[in-house]
Design a protein around this motif. Structure first.
Motif, PDB file in Angstrom:
ATOM      1  N   GLY A 101      15.537   4.757 -10.846  1.00  0.00           N
ATOM      2  CA  GLY A 101      14.867   5.377 -11.980  1.00  0.00           C
ATOM      3  C   GLY A 101      13.659   4.597 -12.458  1.00  0.00           C
ATOM      4  O   GLY A 101      13.021   4.967 -13.435  1.00  0.00           O
ATOM      5  N   SER A 102      13.329   3.508 -11.767  1.00  0.00           N
ATOM      6  CA  SER A 102      12.166   2.702 -12.136  1.00  0.00           C
ATOM      7  C   SER A 102      11.032   2.964 -11.149  1.00  0.00           C
ATOM      8  O   SER A 102      11.187   3.724 -10.198  1.00  0.00           O
ATOM      9  CB  SER A 102      12.542   1.223 -12.155  1.00  0.00           C
ATOM     10  N   LEU A 103       9.910   2.305 -11.380  1.00  0.00           N
ATOM     11  CA  LEU A 103       8.785   2.458 -10.470  1.00  0.00           C
ATOM     12  C   LEU A 103       9.173   2.021  -9.062  1.00  0.00           C
ATOM     13  O   LEU A 103       9.927   1.070  -8.876  1.00  0.00           O
ATOM     14  CB  LEU A 103       7.592   1.627 -10.947  1.00  0.00           C
ATOM     15  N   PHE A 104       8.654   2.730  -8.082  1.00  0.00           N
ATOM     16  CA  PHE A 104       8.905   2.421  -6.683  1.00  0.00           C
ATOM     17  C   PHE A 104       8.309   1.052  -6.375  1.00  0.00           C
ATOM     18  O   PHE A 104       7.203   0.734  -6.801  1.00  0.00           O
ATOM     19  CB  PHE A 104       8.244   3.498  -5.818  1.00  0.00           C
ATOM     20  N   LYS A 147       0.836  -1.206   0.000  1.00  0.00           N
ATOM     21  CA  LYS A 147       0.000   0.000   0.000  1.00  0.00           C
ATOM     22  C   LYS A 147       0.868   1.252   0.000  1.00  0.00           C
ATOM     23  O   LYS A 147       0.511   2.255  -0.623  1.00  0.00           O
ATOM     24  CB  LYS A 147      -0.943  -0.001   1.196  1.00  0.00           C
ATOM     25  N   THR A 148       1.994   1.197   0.681  1.00  0.00           N
ATOM     26  CA  THR A 148       2.911   2.332   0.692  1.00  0.00           C
ATOM     27  C   THR A 148       3.506   2.538  -0.693  1.00  0.00           C
ATOM     28  O   THR A 148       3.591   3.665  -1.186  1.00  0.00           O
ATOM     29  CB  THR A 148       4.021   2.130   1.743  1.00  0.00           C
ATOM     30  N   LYS A 149       3.883   1.449  -1.339  1.00  0.00           N
ATOM     31  CA  LYS A 149       4.400   1.513  -2.713  1.00  0.00           C
ATOM     32  C   LYS A 149       3.365   2.147  -3.631  1.00  0.00           C
ATOM     33  O   LYS A 149       3.687   3.024  -4.436  1.00  0.00           O
ATOM     34  CB  LYS A 149       4.755   0.118  -3.204  1.00  0.00           C
ATOM     35  N   ASP A 150       2.102   1.738  -3.515  1.00  0.00           N
ATOM     36  CA  ASP A 150       1.037   2.303  -4.342  1.00  0.00           C
ATOM     37  C   ASP A 150       0.892   3.800  -4.096  1.00  0.00           C
ATOM     38  O   ASP A 150       0.692   4.581  -5.041  1.00  0.00           O
ATOM     39  CB  ASP A 150      -0.289   1.602  -4.060  1.00  0.00           C
ATOM     40  N   PHE A 151       1.020   4.217  -2.842  1.00  0.00           N
ATOM     41  CA  PHE A 151       0.955   5.638  -2.495  1.00  0.00           C
ATOM     42  C   PHE A 151       2.073   6.410  -3.192  1.00  0.00           C
ATOM     43  O   PHE A 151       1.831   7.456  -3.808  1.00  0.00           O
ATOM     44  CB  PHE A 151       1.050   5.804  -0.972  1.00  0.00           C
ATOM     45  N   VAL A 152       3.296   5.903  -3.126  1.00  0.00           N
ATOM     46  CA  VAL A 152       4.435   6.585  -3.742  1.00  0.00           C
ATOM     47  C   VAL A 152       4.258   6.637  -5.259  1.00  0.00           C
ATOM     48  O   VAL A 152       4.493   7.675  -5.886  1.00  0.00           O
ATOM     49  CB  VAL A 152       5.767   5.900  -3.361  1.00  0.00           C
ATOM     50  N   ARG A 153       3.805   5.543  -5.839  1.00  0.00           N
ATOM     51  CA  ARG A 153       3.579   5.521  -7.292  1.00  0.00           C
ATOM     52  C   ARG A 153       2.511   6.536  -7.697  1.00  0.00           C
ATOM     53  O   ARG A 153       2.611   7.162  -8.748  1.00  0.00           O
ATOM     54  CB  ARG A 153       3.180   4.124  -7.754  1.00  0.00           C
ATOM     55  N   ASP A 169      11.667  -1.353  -2.171  1.00  0.00           N
ATOM     56  CA  ASP A 169      12.228  -0.030  -1.886  1.00  0.00           C
ATOM     57  C   ASP A 169      11.731   0.494  -0.538  1.00  0.00           C
ATOM     58  O   ASP A 169      12.478   1.107   0.213  1.00  0.00           O
ATOM     59  CB  ASP A 169      11.861   0.963  -2.997  1.00  0.00           C
ATOM     60  N   VAL A 170      10.456   0.229  -0.241  1.00  0.00           N
ATOM     61  CA  VAL A 170       9.898   0.636   1.051  1.00  0.00           C
ATOM     62  C   VAL A 170      10.607  -0.121   2.171  1.00  0.00           C
ATOM     63  O   VAL A 170      11.055   0.477   3.157  1.00  0.00           O
ATOM     64  CB  VAL A 170       8.371   0.381   1.110  1.00  0.00           C
ATOM     65  N   SER A 171      10.733  -1.433   2.007  1.00  0.00           N
ATOM     66  CA  SER A 171      11.410  -2.254   3.025  1.00  0.00           C
ATOM     67  C   SER A 171      12.845  -1.798   3.239  1.00  0.00           C
ATOM     68  O   SER A 171      13.311  -1.697   4.382  1.00  0.00           O
ATOM     69  CB  SER A 171      11.401  -3.728   2.613  1.00  0.00           C
TER      70      SER A 171
END
Length: 108
Positions: free
Chosen positions: A66-69, A51-57, A73-75
């Protein structure tokens, strides 16, 4: 609860717990001071790297590569930390991670 030698020891222990909880509350009331802190706050709020990744995206921010979060990356951010993240905030996020690791996907 564990047994105590006397009531004074129990009181001291409980007062210590209250101080720790009050410190966490103060930390959580503080506005994020950086983007990385914003990410950590979202993780604390959701308890989910996905869910955090989705928020950042949704903000259009890419990873250092340089790619999608990603969830990784969160971990990594929570595990390694960053100079622009409050150590107290990281401690709270790591507690959540530890709770999830000990209790599976359940968050208590």
């Amino acid at each position: 609860m564990k047994p105590y030698e006397n009531i004074a020891e129990l009181i001291a222990n409980l007062e210590s717990e209250i101080q720790a909880i009050n410190a966490e509350i103060t930390t959580l009331k503080t506005e994020p001071q950086s983007f990385n802190e914003q990410v950590v706050f979202k993780y604390i709020e959701t308890g989910s790297t996905g869910k955090t990744k989705d928020f950042v995206r949704s903000l259009g921010v890419k990873s250092e590569r340089g790619s999608l979060f990603s969830s990784g990356d969160v971990s990594k951010l929570i595990k390694a930390g960053s100079e622009d993240i409050s150590p107290d905030l990281l401690d709270i996020a790591r507690k959540i991670t530890n709770m999830k690791n000990k209790n599976g996907k359940q968050r208590q």
